[in-house]
Design a protein around this motif. Structure first.
Motif, PDB file in Angstrom:
ATOM      1  N   UNK A  93      11.163  -4.834  83.038  1.00 14.01           N
ATOM      2  CA  UNK A  93      12.236  -4.445  82.126  1.00 14.01           C
ATOM      3  C   UNK A  93      13.570  -4.683  82.824  1.00 14.01           C
ATOM      4  N   UNK A  94      14.425  -5.488  82.204  1.00  9.78           N
ATOM      5  CA  UNK A  94      15.716  -5.796  82.824  1.00  9.78           C
ATOM      6  C   UNK A  94      16.754  -4.741  82.461  1.00  9.78           C
ATOM      7  N   UNK A  95      17.609  -4.350  83.422  1.00 10.18           N
ATOM      8  CA  UNK A  95      18.708  -3.427  83.116  1.00 10.18           C
ATOM      9  C   UNK A  95      19.605  -4.020  82.028  1.00 10.18           C
ATOM     10  N   UNK A  96      20.233  -3.171  81.201  1.00 21.50           N
ATOM     11  CA  UNK A  96      21.080  -3.677  80.102  1.00 21.50           C
ATOM     12  C   UNK A  96      22.175  -4.624  80.590  1.00 21.50           C
ATOM     13  N   UNK A 125      13.646  -7.627  90.644  1.00 19.52           N
ATOM     14  CA  UNK A 125      14.091  -6.752  91.731  1.00 19.52           C
ATOM     15  C   UNK A 125      15.615  -6.712  91.787  1.00 19.52           C
ATOM     16  N   UNK A 126      16.223  -5.523  91.663  1.00 17.41           N
ATOM     17  CA  UNK A 126      17.682  -5.424  91.793  1.00 17.41           C
ATOM     18  C   UNK A 126      18.118  -5.794  93.208  1.00 17.41           C
ATOM     19  N   UNK A 127      19.208  -6.527  93.291  1.00 14.04           N
ATOM     20  CA  UNK A 127      19.717  -6.926  94.600  1.00 14.04           C
ATOM     21  C   UNK A 127      20.601  -5.842  95.202  1.00 14.04           C
ATOM     22  N   UNK A 128      20.739  -5.932  96.518  1.00 15.57           N
ATOM     23  CA  UNK A 128      21.543  -4.956  97.257  1.00 15.57           C
ATOM     24  C   UNK A 128      22.224  -5.669  98.416  1.00 15.57           C
ATOM     25  N   UNK A 129      23.083  -4.936  99.088  1.00 18.96           N
ATOM     26  CA  UNK A 129      23.774  -5.459 100.253  1.00 18.96           C
ATOM     27  C   UNK A 129      23.432  -4.573 101.446  1.00 18.96           C
ATOM     28  N   UNK A 130      22.962  -5.199 102.525  1.00 20.84           N
ATOM     29  CA  UNK A 130      22.738  -4.476 103.770  1.00 20.84           C
ATOM     30  C   UNK A 130      24.017  -4.566 104.599  1.00 20.84           C
ATOM     31  N   UNK A 131      24.554  -3.407 104.960  1.00 20.83           N
ATOM     32  CA  UNK A 131      25.854  -3.348 105.633  1.00 20.83           C
ATOM     33  C   UNK A 131      25.748  -2.627 106.967  1.00 20.83           C
TER      34      UNK A 131
END
Length: 324
Positions: free
Chosen positions: A304-307, A168-174
């Motif tokens: 599948x991992x991003x490059x 799961x790609x991480x993100x920032x909640x702002x």
């Protein structure tokens, strides 16, 4: 003289203390009072006629007899879990599935599993953190959960079966008014010196905070201090608003009023999501969950991992070692 029949509860108490080497943490892991845990350890020592731990004001250590008991305790508890799974997993019994938070990957897996096996009763739970859920699974109070298995203690993980589900790609909640809220994506390098909340102080989500700490150390990000444990969306919003810090999340985290979610990039930090259950558990609902995760993952490239991505080596080794 052979030891009498030993209550598995006493062996669970011993194993928790042996792995944590700390009575307070072991009691929290088992969700019992520390006095009750100490009482169980003393009872086990009396039954076996052996001292299992050396206790001082500063540390707890296994004695030679404790070291000798450890592999036996693990084997007995593994066999006990297999027995419970073999005879306690019929389709008539609801399967208790912890999703952590609704509206995310685990919820999608559950929804697909219900389509695959409509005759099964899959009951959702919304607790917080795999560290807590894993203890509940081993105690037989929960069946399945999702999270970062690499963050669990080795002894805990030894009692669980694990299936990789997604990177799961991480993100920032702002907060909507934050200076970075207008960006489409946020490079990690721009967060150097920024204080970000990642669950510090919440023992239920220790595996998530430890992953965040590794990420933050690599890019000079500051860990926000602990805040009171908030239960429910409204309470979480209120506590976060008081602190004013951005919150580390994943890109599928449900949106909250007054906030924006922005993906982290350059590189893309990943949260390795796995599905875990007690070893030996047999249930058609579990089969449906595993099939659902496989089908969704294959259809949407979840494994599948991003490059250009970031993931600790231990997490990557676990995910790759378990992937088909």
């Amino acid at each position: 003289m052979p030891a009498p029949d030993t209550d598995p509860r006493l062996l669970r108490a011993f194993l928790a203390v042996a792995e944590e080497l700390h009575f307070t943490r072991a009691a929290a892991r088992l969700f019992v009072a520390q006095q009750a845990l100490s009482r169980d350890i003393r009872r086990l020592e009396r039954e076996l006629g052996a001292e299992l731990f050396v206790r001082t004001t500063r540390q707890v250590a296994l004695t030679p007899d404790g070291e000798r008991l450890l592999p036996y305790a693990r084997r007995v508890l593994d066999a006990h879990a297999e027995l419970a799974g073999a005879f306690g997993g019929g389709s008539a019994r609801p399967l208790l599935v912890d999703l952590n938070t609704d509206g995310m990957t685990a919820a999608r897996v559950l929804a697909r599993a219900r389509e695959i096996a409509p005759e099964c009763e899959l009951m959702a739970r919304f607790e917080s953190g795999l560290t807590w859920a894993a203890s509940e699974i081993l105690a037989g109070r929960l069946d399945v959960s999702f999270g970062r298995a690499a963050g669990l203690a080795p002894g805990v993980r030894a009692g669980l079966s694990v299936q990789p589900v997604r990177y799961e790609p991480m993100a920032l909640m702002l907060p909507a008014a934050h200076p970075l809220a207008g960006r489409a994506a946020i490079p990690l390098s721009e967060l150097s010196g920024t204080t970000v909340y990642a669950g510090a102080g919440n023992e239920r989500t220790r595996e998530w905070t430890e992953l965040a700490a590794l990420l933050f150390a690599a890019w000079g990000i500051e860990m926000a201090p602990p805040v009171p444990l908030a239960v429910g969306v409204a309470e979480f919003q209120r506590v976060m608003a008081k602190g004013g810090h951005p919150v580390l999340a994943v890109t599928e985290f449900p949106p909250l009023p007054g906030t924006v979610l922005r993906p982290l990039v350059d590189p893309v930090p990943l949260s390795p999501l796995t599905m875990v259950w007690r070893k030996g558990l047999r249930h058609p609902g579990l089969d449906a969950l595993r099939t659902a995760a496989d089908r969704l993952g294959q259809g949407e490239g979840w494994l599948e991992r991003p490059p250009a991505s970031w993931l600790p080596e231990g997490d990557l080794s676990l995910m790759c070692g378990l992937s088909p």
